[in-house]
Design a protein around this motif. Structure first.
Motif, PDB file in Angstrom:
ATOM      1  N   THR A   3      32.966 -34.490 -22.998  1.00 33.25           N
ATOM      2  CA  THR A   3      32.822 -35.949 -23.087  1.00 33.25           C
ATOM      3  C   THR A   3      33.796 -36.550 -24.081  1.00 33.25           C
ATOM      4  O   THR A   3      33.839 -37.751 -24.272  1.00 33.25           O
ATOM      5  N   VAL A   4      34.596 -35.666 -24.755  1.00 32.33           N
ATOM      6  CA  VAL A   4      35.559 -36.172 -25.725  1.00 32.33           C
ATOM      7  C   VAL A   4      36.664 -36.909 -24.984  1.00 32.33           C
ATOM      8  O   VAL A   4      37.237 -36.400 -24.028  1.00 32.33           O
ATOM      9  N   GLY A  17      40.950 -24.221 -28.547  1.00 29.84           N
ATOM     10  CA  GLY A  17      42.025 -23.269 -28.305  1.00 29.84           C
ATOM     11  C   GLY A  17      41.557 -21.984 -27.654  1.00 29.84           C
ATOM     12  O   GLY A  17      42.190 -21.469 -26.725  1.00 29.84           O
ATOM     13  N   GLU A  18      40.419 -21.449 -28.115  1.00 26.16           N
ATOM     14  CA  GLU A  18      39.939 -20.180 -27.567  1.00 26.16           C
ATOM     15  C   GLU A  18      39.545 -20.329 -26.098  1.00 26.16           C
ATOM     16  O   GLU A  18      39.816 -19.446 -25.275  1.00 26.16           O
ATOM     17  N   ALA A  19      38.925 -21.440 -25.761  1.00 30.59           N
ATOM     18  CA  ALA A  19      38.565 -21.676 -24.367  1.00 30.59           C
ATOM     19  C   ALA A  19      39.819 -21.770 -23.499  1.00 30.59           C
ATOM     20  O   ALA A  19      39.851 -21.262 -22.361  1.00 30.59           O
ATOM     21  N   LEU A  20      40.847 -22.387 -24.035  1.00 27.31           N
ATOM     22  CA  LEU A  20      42.093 -22.520 -23.289  1.00 27.31           C
ATOM     23  C   LEU A  20      42.746 -21.157 -23.058  1.00 27.31           C
ATOM     24  O   LEU A  20      43.310 -20.898 -21.983  1.00 27.31           O
ATOM     25  N   ILE A  21      42.648 -20.258 -24.042  1.00 26.56           N
ATOM     26  CA  ILE A  21      43.223 -18.917 -23.882  1.00 26.56           C
ATOM     27  C   ILE A  21      42.544 -18.181 -22.728  1.00 26.56           C
ATOM     28  O   ILE A  21      43.202 -17.546 -21.893  1.00 26.56           O
ATOM     29  N   TYR A  22      41.203 -18.255 -22.678  1.00 29.45           N
ATOM     30  CA  TYR A  22      40.474 -17.596 -21.586  1.00 29.45           C
ATOM     31  C   TYR A  22      40.820 -18.225 -20.234  1.00 29.45           C
ATOM     32  O   TYR A  22      40.947 -17.528 -19.219  1.00 29.45           O
ATOM     33  N   THR A  48      51.281 -25.394 -29.872  1.00 27.04           N
ATOM     34  CA  THR A  48      50.951 -26.730 -29.383  1.00 27.04           C
ATOM     35  C   THR A  48      49.473 -27.013 -29.580  1.00 27.04           C
ATOM     36  O   THR A  48      48.628 -26.145 -29.321  1.00 27.04           O
ATOM     37  N   THR A  49      49.150 -28.215 -30.048  1.00 29.07           N
ATOM     38  CA  THR A  49      47.754 -28.634 -30.120  1.00 29.07           C
ATOM     39  C   THR A  49      47.445 -29.493 -28.899  1.00 29.07           C
ATOM     40  O   THR A  49      48.257 -30.292 -28.461  1.00 29.07           O
ATOM     41  N   VAL A  50      46.242 -29.291 -28.364  1.00 29.90           N
ATOM     42  CA  VAL A  50      45.815 -30.000 -27.159  1.00 29.90           C
ATOM     43  C   VAL A  50      44.508 -30.733 -27.485  1.00 29.90           C
ATOM     44  O   VAL A  50      43.458 -30.104 -27.638  1.00 29.90           O
ATOM     45  N   ASP A  51      44.578 -32.028 -27.608  1.00 30.70           N
ATOM     46  CA  ASP A  51      43.405 -32.808 -28.001  1.00 30.70           C
ATOM     47  C   ASP A  51      42.259 -32.626 -27.007  1.00 30.70           C
ATOM     48  O   ASP A  51      42.461 -32.640 -25.788  1.00 30.70           O
ATOM     49  N   GLY A  52      41.057 -32.450 -27.562  1.00 31.65           N
ATOM     50  CA  GLY A  52      39.871 -32.361 -26.731  1.00 31.65           C
ATOM     51  C   GLY A  52      39.620 -31.012 -26.088  1.00 31.65           C
ATOM     52  O   GLY A  52      38.702 -30.883 -25.286  1.00 31.65           O
ATOM     53  N   VAL A  53      40.405 -30.009 -26.451  1.00 35.81           N
ATOM     54  CA  VAL A  53      40.243 -28.683 -25.857  1.00 35.81           C
ATOM     55  C   VAL A  53      40.216 -27.635 -26.970  1.00 35.81           C
ATOM     56  O   VAL A  53      41.109 -27.606 -27.819  1.00 35.81           O
ATOM     57  N   VAL A  85      44.043 -27.146 -18.803  1.00 36.70           N
ATOM     58  CA  VAL A  85      43.621 -28.268 -19.650  1.00 36.70           C
ATOM     59  C   VAL A  85      42.841 -29.282 -18.832  1.00 36.70           C
ATOM     60  O   VAL A  85      41.806 -29.802 -19.270  1.00 36.70           O
ATOM     61  N   SER A  86      43.320 -29.568 -17.626  1.00 42.85           N
ATOM     62  CA  SER A  86      42.627 -30.528 -16.767  1.00 42.85           C
ATOM     63  C   SER A  86      41.199 -30.059 -16.476  1.00 42.85           C
ATOM     64  O   SER A  86      40.242 -30.849 -16.557  1.00 42.85           O
ATOM     65  N   ARG A  87      41.039 -28.774 -16.195  1.00 43.64           N
ATOM     66  CA  ARG A  87      39.709 -28.241 -15.885  1.00 43.64           C
ATOM     67  C   ARG A  87      38.803 -28.282 -17.109  1.00 43.64           C
ATOM     68  O   ARG A  87      37.643 -28.698 -17.017  1.00 43.64           O
ATOM     69  N   LEU A  88      39.313 -27.879 -18.264  1.00 39.62           N
ATOM     70  CA  LEU A  88      38.483 -27.854 -19.471  1.00 39.62           C
ATOM     71  C   LEU A  88      38.106 -29.252 -19.925  1.00 39.62           C
ATOM     72  O   LEU A  88      36.992 -29.483 -20.396  1.00 39.62           O
TER      73      LEU A  88
END
Length: 420
Positions: free
Chosen positions: A417-418, A341-346, A334-339, A409-412
């Protein structure tokens, strides 16, 4: 940084350090590796303690180990759909199997090229596993002509693209993954193998992500007409450090037996692979192969769809890659706009959910994912998260993961600012 630090950090630039363990952990990175099935462990243990003979020895200890090896290979023949005339070679994993085929065919093709003056041609895709992609890059430095084929917007290599790229006078080998480790998208392997064969090429597939994820009949090497196929036990609930190479009887066998072996040494495995056999590993891959069942797939697929539906419903501005009908049963990318991927994994790991951005063997690379670029475009290249299930995944795991992804995702997104 020492070599050891570089090793344990997987190339990320910083030594790996374990995070604090959350109260509940959910493992959804099964395309990287799977839990060893307890039934596999039970079969392996005696060969780590009581039956420890060298399978090449002539005494009873050796005979016990040799019999275990033979039983493991028989189980692998059944898993991959091999004929009695074919060869199934035990290796340390798919990376070794891949190297054995690619370098072996290059060795034979190079000898022929010295007589004909025609530079041998090899074809692969630009979204292969690093053990294929980097091996071919090595061959380019040795003089091979390597064509890296693109995947289309559906994430596959088409037979027509392959046929147009083949030089029939020079082609030696085509190597294309059966199911892509990042996307889970399945190539039309039988059609691609037929195309390669019609053009005079041998055909190899990295089938690591096929077993336990596709129906058994759909992953039969004989039925698909492939010459070589690589696999790793740890992808289907076996131990790490052991794999296999399927070699079809005929031209494929003739080529490999003429090639210089990847490892020089003793005459183990008919001289095709030197070194004392890893008997516990062989027992493990055989046991794991015997447990691969089509009965698991409907439940895994239903959980994967539940996961994907939950993410798409609760996380805005995200999308799934690849139609479900052309993907293996267990994979959601899944792609998550504005996030990133590596940050989301952590962030997911903080909530106890293990996921990845793609291949574990390329986790230290900042290179954009060619698979994601092909299907979703360059803008989405670094925004993907891969979630992959197994027979041990539960509905509770799925619900926990969806909740963790929504919160992560909400936190990141609150930090960026994107606008999404």
């Amino acid at each position: 940084m020492s070599l050891v630090d570089r090793y344990v950090s997987c190339g990320t630039g910083a030594p790996a350090r374990p995070a604090a363990r959350p109260a509940r952990r959910v493992y959804l990175d099964n395309n990287a590796t799977t839990r060893v099935d307890p039934r596999v462990v039970a079969e392996m243990v005696p060969y780590l303690s009581e039956m420890y003979g060298n399978p090449s020895s002539l005494h009873s200890f050796g005979a016990e180990a040799n019999a275990a090896e033979r039983r493991a290979v028989e189980r692998l023949y059944n898993l991959v759909g091999a004929d009695d005339r074919d060869t199934v070679l035990l290796t340390s994993g798919a990376s070794e199997s891949n190297n054995t085929v690619v370098k072996g065919v290059f060795d034979v093709a190079s000898a022929r090229a010295r007589k004909t003056g025609k530079r041998p041609q090899f074809l692969t895709s630009n979204v292969e596993h690093p053990s294929i992609r980097n091996t071919f890059r090595h061959l380019e430095r040795l003089g091979a002509d390597v064509v890296f084929l693109p995947v289309n917007s559906d994430g596959i290599v088409t037979p027509s693209v392959l046929e147009k790229a083949i030089d029939r006078d020079r082609v030696a080998l085509v190597s294309l993954m059966w199911a892509y480790n990042e996307t889970g998208i399945v190539n039309p392997i039988a059609d691609l193998a037929r195309t390669a064969y019609a053009c005079g090429a041998l055909f190899h597939t990295d089938a690591t992500q096929a077993y336990g994820r596709l129906p058994r009949a759909s992953a039969s090497c004989r039925a698909a007409g492939v010459d070589f196929a690589s696999l790793s036990a740890h992808k289907f609930h076996g131990p790490k450090g052991v794999g296999a190479l399927y070699i079809r009887a005929g031209d494929a066998t003739h080529t490999i037996t003429r090639a210089a072996p990847l490892l020089h040494g003793g005459e183990q495995l008919a001289g095709l692979r030197a070194g004392t056999l890893n008997v516990p590993g062989a027992v493990g891959i055989g046991a794991a192969a015997s447990l691969v069942s089509d009965d698991d797939l409907p439940r895994i697929r239903a959980l994967r769809d539940r996961l994907e539906d939950g993410i798409l419903r609760r996380v805005r501005a995200c999308s799934a890659i690849g139609s479900r009908d052309v993907r293996v049963a267990n994979t959601a990318l899944t792609t998550v706009d504005g996030v990133e991927g590596e940050a989301l994994i952590y962030e997911l790991d903080r909530f106890g959910v293990a996921a990845s951005t793609g291949s574990a063997c390329a986790s230290g690379s900042l290179e954009a994912s060619a698979a994601v670029v092909a299907v979703k475009g360059a803008k989405s290249a670094h925004t993907a998260v891969r979630l992959s299930l197994s027979r041990f995944t539960t509905p509770e795991d799925i619900d926990t993961a969806v909740d963790a992804l929504e919160r992560s995702v909400s936190r990141l997104r609150s930090f960026t600012t994107v606008l999404v």
